[in-house]
Design a protein around this motif. Structure first.
Motif, PDB file in Angstrom:
ATOM      1  N   TYR A 111       0.817  -1.218   0.000  1.00 44.46           N
ATOM      2  CA  TYR A 111       0.000   0.000   0.000  1.00 44.46           C
ATOM      3  C   TYR A 111       0.856   1.276   0.000  1.00 44.46           C
ATOM      4  O   TYR A 111       0.728   2.145   0.861  1.00 44.46           O
ATOM      5  N   ILE A 112       1.679   1.400  -0.994  1.00 38.81           N
ATOM      6  CA  ILE A 112       2.585   2.544  -1.091  1.00 38.81           C
ATOM      7  C   ILE A 112       1.806   3.850  -1.288  1.00 38.81           C
ATOM      8  O   ILE A 112       2.122   4.869  -0.675  1.00 38.81           O
TER       9      ILE A 112
ATOM     10  N   ASN B 172       0.305   4.865   1.998  1.00 36.85           N
ATOM     11  CA  ASN B 172       1.348   5.448   2.853  1.00 36.85           C
ATOM     12  C   ASN B 172       1.657   6.894   2.447  1.00 36.85           C
ATOM     13  O   ASN B 172       1.852   7.762   3.310  1.00 36.85           O
TER      14      ASN B 172
ATOM     15  N   LEU C  41      -1.244   9.001   3.656  1.00 39.32           N
ATOM     16  CA  LEU C  41      -1.183   9.151   5.116  1.00 39.32           C
ATOM     17  C   LEU C  41      -0.088  10.137   5.506  1.00 39.32           C
ATOM     18  O   LEU C  41      -0.279  10.959   6.416  1.00 39.32           O
ATOM     19  N   SER C  42       1.045  10.086   4.841  1.00 44.95           N
ATOM     20  CA  SER C  42       2.136  11.022   5.122  1.00 44.95           C
ATOM     21  C   SER C  42       1.727  12.451   4.794  1.00 44.95           C
ATOM     22  O   SER C  42       2.010  13.379   5.565  1.00 44.95           O
TER      23      SER C  42
END
Length: 192
Positions: free
Chosen positions: A100-101, A104, A107-108
């Motif tokens: 799930y890049i 991520n 989210l970042s």
């Protein structure tokens, strides 16, 4: 100039110091006492009226971002994301396969945007807390000085009352002595 003299007298009477030796807050409180003015006010309302649209938005983001509703919705979102990309679409059709890049990255970015917004809100809350503390100090100081002034008035009333009582007693003693002196001179027996 009359108000300045009254404040000077209050500073000496209530705080045992000169007016020019007091800080700004103490002078302000003495000014309220000298004018017989109220010092209480609604700081929340005053503070809220001065907020800009962006500050109100930051407060709402911080309020929502720190709630169980946000945590619950975000947990559901993460579970749905993982389920859609791992189970429902399969490895080949998934738009963000495990690990799930893309998730991520999102989210970042969310954390990078949300953190400063929450910090702005917290800084503003700290500023509001400092104003509340300063106002509480002013109110407490005014209350303390008002109580001291009441004590002084009560002491003055008690002193005048006692002085009056002593004067009355002295007058009664004088009258009794005259009465006893008149009885003794008239031949009536006196008792010692």
């Amino acid at each position: 100039m009359m108000a300045e003299d009254r404040m000077q007298a209050l500073a000496q009477q209530l705080m045992n110091t000169k007016l020019d030796e007091l800080g700004a807050l103490e002078r302000r409180v003495l000014s309220h006492i000298a004018r017989d003015a109220h010092i209480s006010r609604d700081l929340d309302e005053e503070f809220s009226e001065k907020l800009t649209w962006g500050q109100r938005l930051a407060d709402q983001v911080a309020l929502f971002g720190g709630s169980w509703t946000f945590i619950s919705l975000f947990a559901v979102f993460l579970i749905v994301w993982a389920a859609v990309n791992s189970v429902l679409l399969g490895e080949k059709a998934a738009f963000d396969p495990y690990p799930y890049i893309f998730l991520n990255l999102m989210l970042s970015m969310l954390a990078a945007i949300q953190a400063p917004i929450i910090m702005m809100s917290q800084n503003r809350q700290s500023q509001k807390d400092r104003l509340d503390a300063r106002h509480d100090y002013e109110v407490n100081l005014k209350a303390e000085l008002d109580i001291m002034a009441l004590h002084d008035k009560l002491d003055d009333m008690r002193t005048r009352h006692l002085t009056e009582m002593v004067r009355h007693q002295e007058e009664q003693i004088r009258l009794l002595r005259q009465l006893l002196g008149a009885r003794g001179a008239g031949g009536a027996p006196t008792q010692a």
